[in-house]
Design a protein around this motif. Structure first.
Motif, PDB file in Angstrom:
ATOM      1  N   CYS A  48       2.748  14.088  13.722  1.00  0.00           N
ATOM      2  CA  CYS A  48       1.679  13.161  13.077  1.00  0.00           C
ATOM      3  C   CYS A  48       0.345  14.052  12.328  1.00  0.00           C
ATOM      4  O   CYS A  48       0.711  15.442  12.508  1.00  0.00           O
ATOM      5  CB  CYS A  48       0.834  12.461  14.353  1.00  0.00           C
ATOM      6  SG  CYS A  48       1.778  11.228  15.248  1.00  0.00           S
ATOM      7  N   VAL A  70       4.008   5.360  12.639  1.00  0.00           N
ATOM      8  CA  VAL A  70       2.427   5.195  12.135  1.00  0.00           C
ATOM      9  C   VAL A  70       1.889   4.780  13.431  1.00  0.00           C
ATOM     10  O   VAL A  70       0.664   4.979  13.807  1.00  0.00           O
ATOM     11  CB  VAL A  70       2.701   4.131  10.944  1.00  0.00           C
ATOM     12  CG1 VAL A  70       1.189   3.635  10.734  1.00  0.00           C
ATOM     13  CG2 VAL A  70       3.309   4.833   9.585  1.00  0.00           C
ATOM     14  N   HIS A 111      -0.663   8.626   9.562  1.00  0.00           N
ATOM     15  CA  HIS A 111       0.781   8.747   9.136  1.00  0.00           C
ATOM     16  C   HIS A 111       1.545   9.900   9.680  1.00  0.00           C
ATOM     17  O   HIS A 111       1.006  10.857  10.322  1.00  0.00           O
ATOM     18  CB  HIS A 111       0.683   8.850   7.321  1.00  0.00           C
ATOM     19  CG  HIS A 111      -0.098  10.108   7.013  1.00  0.00           C
ATOM     20  ND1 HIS A 111      -1.492  10.154   6.864  1.00  0.00           N
ATOM     21  CD2 HIS A 111       0.277  11.300   6.740  1.00  0.00           C
ATOM     22  CE1 HIS A 111      -1.783  11.145   6.512  1.00  0.00           C
ATOM     23  NE2 HIS A 111      -0.990  12.021   6.099  1.00  0.00           N
TER      24      HIS A 111
END
Length: 809
Positions: free
Chosen positions: A669, A572, A647
């Protein structure tokens, strides 16, 4: 016949069984022909036919005295099913019970058509069930059937086929019938037909002895010794005559016989028979001649000189070979069944009478049938004798195999039993050449793991094997299913396993090269920044616009830094910084360069019209403009953060080649190719705009600030990014897509940063470090003088006049 007479002797001498009642026998030869047996059986019913003698008178006028024929209360026999069927049809009309000792045709179990027929041997339907169980125990599912034409053969095969259809799991490849009177070459044709389905090596055979022998001969002649695996019915049994001189072809044959035992008492009785003590048997003299191969002298018949004369002193079993016939046990049991029925009937109908009472004279056939069906006693072999509702005996069979190898006594060996269920010793079985492994008789071999069965229409035992290809796995015997998106089939395709997840590793060449370039770039940028800080107040540093230079160098540093974020394991935090810094470094760099080129352009454009300097050319104004341009990029990224929080995802589609063994899930990602381009698009707009201003400012004197170096920087950068686009999007279908695109993007950014660093700052650092004598203050000039000089330079392209502008502007 001698077995029947022996049983009658035993019964009549037994004080407990039918006391004071003697059983007798009327014995007729069927010649094993159904039509002849039918004629003979009429003698049984003559006593039941009422003849009209009213018009017959003797010579003295008195009515005649007609001797009534002996009344038969029950019939034992016949042996052949075809004979029993013919005789049963007439006996039922006159309600005479019939008990057979060898007829096994399944149709005789029909209690509606043959309601007065019973038998002490099991029907072929049991035999067919036992044979089917043998076939299944051997693992066969594809067999042929062979039957002699007639009730026995055809009914046996029909029973086998019917039971196999109902049970499933066994298919009939061929069903061949042997004609009653086969023509020359008929058995060769039968063998050829059986070979049309050569996979069906198992042959279920219901045939008479002669047909069995000729089938074996044809197989040997066709050089197929050891190919066919025969499963023979009780007509083959444990007989040696069908396989004489054909033992190699018959080796491994599995045969079946109703469970039987040798009756020792009968052996003693029969071997004591002689011409003197056995005159009641009218055929015994004929048997004597045949057994001892001699000739008896009869009045009026001349003795054949080629044959020796019978002395009458010969002894059975001593002067001739003797082996108890297999049907002896069943003949004795059949006679005893009728005797026990009569005994029970006598006890019920004549409880206080010695001998036959009026109630049993004559014996009512239907009532006697009920008593026969109700008997249950231990037979001559020690096994129980009883009948079911159809008059059939329970199925009890011995399973034999003809074996030639590894035995001191080659021949038939008991390998199992069947009594409603099969008990087979597979370890004791051996096949052609002494092989212990069971040969195969199957239509299709089992499919390998990961293959599904595609059934052949109409033949449930035959199929084609189809591999579950691609990303499919074998769900069950007949079905392939596609694995879920995040899984791939295991190597044998019987299940799915998680797809391996990969990411760009630091030790990969795709990461080492960009990381090395970025590291060199960071070191170079750091060196430039340190040099500029160290010589912050020198003329060259001041002339390059210190404030914007530090901003631009910050952008270049961030461009190099993004390489390490692109290689780092996605998370993240990493994904958030990728979004933020991917376009930010370029936005900072090109905002600063755009601000510089715009300032230069405005200065010279303004100078052409007025001597008043343009607005917003001071360092502070330049910084404000630069940060406004940068804020657009930052604002866009934060809006992106709000709409779609950063995320990680695992992309299973990108690396999903035709070969599932190469399939991988990519940890990445949530940035698609489009989002990467959108993230860079603002920087590209700044870069293009800066290039436009660089082109417009190409006429500025070479020594005026950084117009020309910026121009060359932008031209080169555009070339780098024009090369980047086809490489980035051209690898979309490659299995190395992620690695190539990441490497291409990071290398392109590092190159563009290196171009900016090399064009704009390395020459300055070179002068500062190696030629400090050139790092001196030049004479100050007014804005008007600078513009006039630039105008003169523009008007004289050959460069006749050279003006040194003030670098501090």
């Amino acid at each position: 016949m001698e077995a029947m007479l022996y049983a009658l002797d035993q019964i009549n001498s037994d004080p407990e069984l039918l006391p004071n009642i003697t059983l007798g026998a009327r014995i007729l030869d069927t010649c094993s022909r159904d039509t002849y047996a039918l004629e003979q059986s009429l003698t049984f019913v003559q006593a039941l036919i009422q003849k009209d003698t009213s018009d017959i008178r003797c010579s003295n006028g008195e009515p005649p005295i007609i001797r009534k024929p002996e009344r038969v209360v029950g019939v034992i026999g016949a042996s052949a099913s075809s004979v029993s069927i013919m005789v049963a049809n007439i006996l039922r009309l006159f309600e005479i019970p019939q008990v057979s000792y060898a007829s096994t045709a399944p149709e005789l179990s029909d209690n509606n058509r043959y309601d007065f027929f019973s038998r002490v041997v099991p029907p072929d339907s049991y035999q067919a069930q036992a044979m089917l169980d043998i076939v299944k125990a051997l693992g066969w599912n594809y067999v042929s059937t062979l039957a002699s034409e007639g009730n026995y053969g055809e009914s046996g095969v029909e029973a086998f086929m019917q039971i196999s259809r109902e049970a499933g799991g066994v298919c009939i490849a061929q069903s061949v019938k042997i004609p009653r009177e086969p023509t020359a070459g008929e058995f060769d044709k039968i063998i050829k037909r059986l070979m049309e389905t050569s996979n069906a090596r198992g042959v279920i055979i219901f045939a008479n002895e002669d047909d069995i022998k000729r089938v074996l001969e044809a197989a040997k002649q066709a050089n197929l010794t050891g190919h066919f695996l025969f499963v023979g019915s009780d007509s083959w049994g444990a007989k040696s005559s069908p396989i004489a001189e054909l033992e190699d072809v018959a080796e491994g044959a599995v045969t079946i016989l109703p469970k039987r035992a040798s009756i020792d008492g009968f052996d003693h009785y029969f071997m004591s028979r002689s011409l003197e003590n056995n005159r009641r048997n009218i055929w015994f003299a004929e048997f004597w001649e045949d057994d001892f191969r001699c000739k008896l002298t009869r009045p009026g018949i001349k003795l054949d000189p080629d044959k020796k004369k019978c002395t009458g002193g010969e002894r059975i079993g001593q002067d001739s070979s003797y082996e108890q016939e297999g049907k002896v046990q069943f003949v004795i049991d059949a006679v005893y069944a009728v005797a026990y029925a009569l005994h029970n009937m006598h006890q019920d109908l004549c409880p206080n009478s010695h001998g036959v009472c009026n109630t049993m004279d004559p014996v009512e056939g239907r009532l006697l049938l009920d008593y026969i069906r109700a008997v249950n006693f231990n037979g001559s072999a020690g096994t129980s004798v009883l009948f079911n509702e159809n008059g059939d005996a329970p199925g009890r069979y011995d399973i034999f195999q003809f074996q030639m190898t590894n035995h001191s006594h080659p021949g038939y060996h008991v390998i199992g039993q069947w009594t409603n269920n099969l008990r087979l010793n597979l370890e004791e079985m051996q096949w052609s050449g002494g092989d212990k492994s069971v040969p195969e008789s199957i239509c299709s071999f089992p499919c390998k793991p990961g293959e599904r069965k595609k059934m052949v229409k109409g033949v449930p035992c035959c199929w084609h094997c189809e591999l579950c290809d691609g990303y499919q796995y074998q769900l069950d015997e007949f079905t392939c299913e596609t694995c879920p998106t995040d899984m791939r089939p295991v190597p044998n395709r019987t299940a799915c396993c998680p797809t391996p997840i990969i990411k760009l590793e630091w030790n990969s060449p795709w990461a080492l090269v960009p990381a090395s370039l970025a590291m060199l770039g960071i070191l170079a940028t750091s060196a430039v920044v340190i040099t500029f800080i160290r010589f912050n107040d020198t003329p060259i540093v001041r002339a390059s616009g210190r404030e914007l230079s530090y901003v631009l160098l910050t952008g270049i540093f961030l461009i190099y830094l993004i390489t390490f974020l692109m290689i780092a394991e996605p998370g993240v935090v990493v994904c958030a910084f990728r979004r933020l810094l991917l376009g930010l470094g370029m936005a900072i760099s090109y905002s600063a360069m755009l601000t510089k080129t715009n300032r230069i352009y405005r200065i010279f454009e303004q100078g052409k019209r007025s001597v008043t300097p343009p607005k917003f050319i001071s360092p502070s104004s330049q910084l404000v403009i630069t940060f406004i341009l940068i804020s657009v990029q930052v604002l866009g990224v934060f809006v992106w953060f709000a709409v779609v929080p950063p995320h990680t995802i695992i992309d299973y589609e990108e690396l999903r080649p035709p070969n599932p063994d190469l399939a991988r899930g990519i940890l990445k990602c949530d940035m698609s190719d489009l989002s990467i381009i959108c993230c860079l698009s603002y920087s590209i707009v700044l870069m293009v705009t800066c290039t436009v201003y660089a082109v417009k400012s190409r006429g500025v004197p070479e020594t005026f600030n950084e117009a020309k170096p910026i121009g060359f920087t932008m031209y080169t950068t555009c070339i780098v990014w024009l090369a980047f686009v086809p490489i980035f999007f051209g690898t979309a279908q490659s299995t190395e897509k992620m690695f190539i695109q990441t490497a291409t993007l990071t290398v392109s950014m590092s190159l563009s940063a290196s171009v900016s660093l090399g064009m704009l700052y390395i020459p300055k650092v070179y002068v500062i470090v190696f030629h400090p004598e050139q790092n001196v203050q030049k004479r100050k000039r007014s804005f008007k003088a600078v513009v006039q000089a630039a105008t003169q330079k523009t008007d004289k392209p050959n460069g006749d006049t050279k003006i040194e502008p003030d670098r501090t502007q």
